[in-house]
Design a protein around this motif. Structure first.
Motif, PDB file in Angstrom:
ATOM      1  N   LEU A 119      46.647  63.965  58.776  1.00 10.47           N
ATOM      2  CA  LEU A 119      47.162  63.914  56.977  1.00 10.47           C
ATOM      3  C   LEU A 119      47.218  62.866  56.570  1.00 10.47           C
TER       4      LEU A 119
ATOM      5  N   THR B  31      46.962  64.411  48.208  1.00 10.77           N
ATOM      6  CA  THR B  31      46.498  66.012  48.007  1.00 10.77           C
ATOM      7  C   THR B  31      47.094  66.530  48.622  1.00 10.77           C
ATOM      8  N   ASP B  32      45.815  66.641  49.716  1.00  8.85           N
ATOM      9  CA  ASP B  32      45.598  67.313  50.588  1.00  8.85           C
ATOM     10  C   ASP B  32      46.961  67.530  52.015  1.00  8.85           C
ATOM     11  N   TYR B  33      47.123  66.820  51.703  1.00 13.12           N
ATOM     12  CA  TYR B  33      48.452  67.355  52.570  1.00 13.12           C
ATOM     13  C   TYR B  33      49.285  68.042  52.108  1.00 13.12           C
TER      14      TYR B  33
ATOM     15  N   TRP C   5      48.177  71.622  52.415  1.00 13.29           N
ATOM     16  CA  TRP C   5      47.825  72.072  53.833  1.00 13.29           C
ATOM     17  C   TRP C   5      49.496  72.316  53.607  1.00 13.29           C
TER      18      TRP C   5
ATOM     19  N   LEU D 257      43.126  73.569  52.415  1.00 13.51           N
ATOM     20  CA  LEU D 257      42.532  73.052  52.874  1.00 13.51           C
ATOM     21  C   LEU D 257      40.523  72.763  52.193  1.00 13.51           C
TER      22      LEU D 257
ATOM     23  N   ARG E  92      39.241  71.320  44.979  1.00 19.58           N
ATOM     24  CA  ARG E  92      40.463  70.559  45.310  1.00 19.58           C
ATOM     25  C   ARG E  92      41.552  71.118  43.291  1.00 19.58           C
TER      26      ARG E  92
END
Length: 110
Positions: free
Chosen positions: A7, A42-44, A47, A53, A60
């Protein structure tokens, strides 16, 4: 490579691509890549903190809104501009603003 490293590599790749496009004056393409970097940041965070995820933007936003209001505000502010890049030209001020926000948020995961 682990998920977090992947990520983070995506963040860096999208950001570097955006920077190249920005320097070439390809504003819509640059904006799209800055937005992808923002989503990857954001995903980082999701997670790293929650081990989750999202499958799409709607999920999201649903996850981010109550837990990370500042991040949600940034993401939701630029999302309409991102959708508009398919049919409209991005304003220079919006492009510079997303670039600055991505740089600021990128520092939080480094």
């Amino acid at each position: 490579m682990g998920r977090l490293e992947d990520l983070k590599a995506n963040v860096e790749e999208y950001f570097q691509s955006a920077e190249l496009l920005f320097k070439q004056g390809l504003n819509n393409a640059a904006f799209m890549m800055y937005f992808k970097a923002l989503v990857a940041i954001t995903d980082y965070i999701l997670w790293r903190d929650l081990r989750v995820l999202p499958e799409n933007h709607r999920e999201r936003f649903r996850i981010v809104k109550p837990r990370y209001p500042e991040l949600y505000n940034v993401l939701s502010y630029y999302f309409p501009y991102y959708r508009d890049t398919y049919t409209k030209r991005v304003d220079d001020r919006v492009l510079v603003a997303i670039r600055n926000d991505v740089i600021r948020l990128k520092e939080k995961i480094e």
